[in-house]
Design a protein around this motif. Structure first.
Motif, PDB file in Angstrom:
ATOM      1  N   GLY A  71       2.875  -0.805  -1.495  1.00 24.33           N
ATOM      2  CA  GLY A  71       1.601  -0.926  -1.178  1.00 24.33           C
ATOM      3  C   GLY A  71       1.445  -2.454  -0.353  1.00 24.33           C
ATOM      4  N   PRO A  72       0.512  -2.494   0.396  1.00 17.52           N
ATOM      5  CA  PRO A  72       0.151  -3.611   1.245  1.00 17.52           C
ATOM      6  C   PRO A  72      -0.037  -4.928   0.419  1.00 17.52           C
ATOM      7  CG  PRO A  72      -1.782  -2.424   1.551  1.00 17.52           C
ATOM      8  CD  PRO A  72      -0.811  -1.671   0.625  1.00 17.52           C
ATOM      9  N   ASP A  73      -0.316  -4.787  -0.527  1.00 17.14           N
ATOM     10  CA  ASP A  73      -0.736  -5.958  -1.481  1.00 17.14           C
ATOM     11  C   ASP A  73       0.309  -6.156  -2.800  1.00 17.14           C
ATOM     12  OD1 ASP A  73      -2.806  -6.948  -0.167  1.00 17.14           O
ATOM     13  OD2 ASP A  73      -4.055  -5.501  -1.255  1.00 17.14           O
ATOM     14  N   ASP A  74       1.536  -5.418  -2.661  1.00 17.53           N
ATOM     15  CA  ASP A  74       2.349  -5.507  -3.676  1.00 17.53           C
ATOM     16  C   ASP A  74       3.396  -6.412  -3.373  1.00 17.53           C
ATOM     17  OD1 ASP A  74       1.353  -3.297  -5.002  1.00 17.53           O
ATOM     18  OD2 ASP A  74       2.726  -1.942  -4.179  1.00 17.53           O
ATOM     19  N   LEU A  75       2.968  -7.757  -3.368  1.00 17.15           N
ATOM     20  CA  LEU A  75       3.724  -9.036  -3.350  1.00 17.15           C
ATOM     21  C   LEU A  75       2.956 -10.235  -4.047  1.00 17.15           C
ATOM     22  CD1 LEU A  75       6.249 -10.284  -1.871  1.00 17.15           C
ATOM     23  CD2 LEU A  75       4.442 -11.168  -0.203  1.00 17.15           C
ATOM     24  N   ALA A  76       3.915 -10.630  -5.052  1.00 15.45           N
ATOM     25  CA  ALA A  76       3.356 -11.589  -5.836  1.00 15.45           C
ATOM     26  C   ALA A  76       3.751 -12.589  -6.183  1.00 15.45           C
ATOM     27  CB  ALA A  76       2.987 -10.772  -7.022  1.00 15.45           C
ATOM     28  N   PRO A  77       3.342 -13.934  -6.412  1.00 14.47           N
ATOM     29  CA  PRO A  77       3.997 -15.269  -6.985  1.00 14.47           C
ATOM     30  C   PRO A  77       4.753 -14.839  -8.102  1.00 14.47           C
ATOM     31  CG  PRO A  77       1.699 -15.768  -6.409  1.00 14.47           C
ATOM     32  CD  PRO A  77       1.788 -14.213  -6.294  1.00 14.47           C
ATOM     33  N   PHE A  78       6.035 -15.265  -8.212  1.00 14.47           N
ATOM     34  CA  PHE A  78       6.809 -15.129  -9.216  1.00 14.47           C
ATOM     35  C   PHE A  78       6.584 -15.933 -10.525  1.00 14.47           C
ATOM     36  CE2 PHE A  78      10.934 -15.550 -11.873  1.00 14.47           C
ATOM     37  CZ  PHE A  78      11.103 -14.292 -12.184  1.00 14.47           C
ATOM     38  N   ASP A  79       6.228 -15.239 -11.726  1.00 16.93           N
ATOM     39  CA  ASP A  79       5.810 -15.562 -12.913  1.00 16.93           C
ATOM     40  C   ASP A  79       6.875 -15.514 -14.031  1.00 16.93           C
ATOM     41  OD1 ASP A  79       4.895 -16.302 -15.603  1.00 16.93           O
ATOM     42  OD2 ASP A  79       2.778 -15.350 -15.071  1.00 16.93           O
TER      43      ASP A  79
END
Length: 420
Positions: free
Chosen positions: A401-409
């Motif tokens: 998905g276009p927003d399936d990138l996240a800062p790693f936690d």
């Protein structure tokens, strides 16, 4: 007048001919009238032959194409239904569509994105944590069990060194406290995995603009590097959405000038969220020049961040790696590099570590972006790549998905591995 034999002969021969001529003329006139009994049905419904435009005649030697009823179509009036078709054409739908304003996408908030990773890791089918818990929950752990644990860690690409550290720590805890309580086993394994991932590393992105000596705002410059097939250009587009969701202004630099569709792909990502793209006017242009122009445009516009995409390069091609070094040198003439992000495919395993080492030597990598991390049991790559480069994993890809990138936690990641 006396009628002689010659006159009678002329009348006998010419009269039938005259009658035939008059009859043919009458038929032609009747066929030229719409609706007349003599006009055939096909002459009114068949397509009219092409007429010369107003003020132009047929060229020399050119004759109108005649078909059934052609004489009536040329000399008679145009049927009413055709006149309407020509006088009132259908509206141009394409023009109406182009006149509509396409709304921009609103990127999803960044907070909470890692929760989706926890769910996907749990559904990926026997993730790393689940396999470890299965072995550790056995009544008695023999050497074969410890070997199985080490093999599981190595198959997860955690690396030989980190795997040995984790096994030693678990052996010590088993001797001191025992591993009979399932809740205690889970808590112990969580603590050891979290220590390997290292939550103390600084995983923030340097995306704050700075001030030059003359007081001009200089944007943060983020260079994104990596080999073909890792999803690098897509990652740049998704990162732009992350920054827009955080309220940052962005300019994209399409410095991958060798792949024909790369600039178009990047521009499409940017246009969805109102972010401009600086690109070359031809394929094969100097990528360093494009990167330079992107930073200059970002400085002139006063934006917060310039994201520069580069061509996918194989680590064994010295010429391309030298070119990457050139881009770095050219960019630093205008502004310091805030980040150099290396995009790695989480499923490539040890080959990804070799890429990481070479890029670290050439470009001075400051952070890792792991794509395709969801749905894989090879979560140990997070630990291994951090050990190899001494830099943290800062972003992870969660899906398509276009927003399936996240800062790693780190904590959310470990919890996802251990979630049943």
């Amino acid at each position: 007048m006396p009628v002689n034999s010659e006159t009678l002969t002329l009348l006998a021969v010419g009269l039938p001919t005259l009658v035939a001529v008059v009859t043919a003329a009458a038929l032609l006139v009747r066929r030229g009238r719409p609706g007349s009994p003599g006009g055939s049905e096909s002459s009114e419904t068949s397509e009219a032959p092409t007429r010369p435009e107003s003020g132009q005649g047929a060229g020399a030697g050119q004759q109108p194409t005649a078909g059934p009823g052609a004489a009536g179509d040329v000399t008679g009036p145009v049927p009413a239904e055709r006149t309407v078709d020509v006088a009132t054409p259908e509206p141009d739908v394409a023009v109406e569509e182009l006149s509509r304003v396409v709304p921009l996408d609103v990127p999803a908030p960044v907070q909470g994105r890692m929760a989706r990773l926890r769910d996907r890791l749990a559904r990926s089918g026997s993730p790393l944590g689940a396999r470890l818990l299965t072995v550790l929950s056995r009544d008695h752990l023999g050497e074969d069990d410890w070997d199985e644990l080490e093999e599981t860690l190595l198959l997860a690409d955690i690396g030989a060194g980190p795997a040995a550290e984790l096994i030693d720590a678990l052996r010590t805890q088993a001797r001191v406290h025992g591993l009979s309580d399932p809740a205690q086993v889970r808590s112990l394994l969580r603590a050891q995995l979290l220590a390997l991932v290292d939550p103390a590393l600084d995983r923030s992105l340097a995306t704050v603009p700075t001030l030059a000596e003359d007081g001009t705002q200089v944007p943060a410059v983020v260079l994104v590097v990596g080999v073909n097939g890792t999803g690098k250009t897509t990652t740049v587009g998704k990162l732009a959405r992350v920054l827009v969701a955080e309220g940052r202004t962005v300019v994209l630099g399409a410095a991958d000038t060798f792949r024909a569709a790369a600039a178009d792909q990047l521009q499409t990502w940017g246009s969805r969220v109102g972010v401009p793209t600086v690109r070359a006017d031809r394929d094969g242009a100097d990528p360093a020049a494009v990167a330079f122009d992107a930073v200059r445009a970002g400085t002139q516009d006063g934006v917060d961040v310039v994201l520069v995409d580069t061509a996918g390069r194989l680590q064994n091609k010295a010429g391309l790696m030298d070119e990457l070094g050139k881009i770095t040198r050219v960019l630093t003439r205008q502004a310091p590099l805030s980040e150099v992000l290396l995009v790695l495919d989480a499923t490539t395993g040890q080959n990804g570590l070799n890429q990481a080492r070479v890029f670290g030597e050439v470009a001075g990598v400051t952070g890792i972006v792991l794509t395709k991390l969801d749905g894989t049991a090879k979560g140990g790559i997070v630990v291994a790549v951090q050990r190899q480069l001494g830099v943290p994993v800062k972003l992870v890809g969660l899906g398509e998905g276009p927003d399936d990138l996240a800062p790693f936690d780190p904590e959310a990641f470990v919890d996802g591995l251990l979630r049943e």
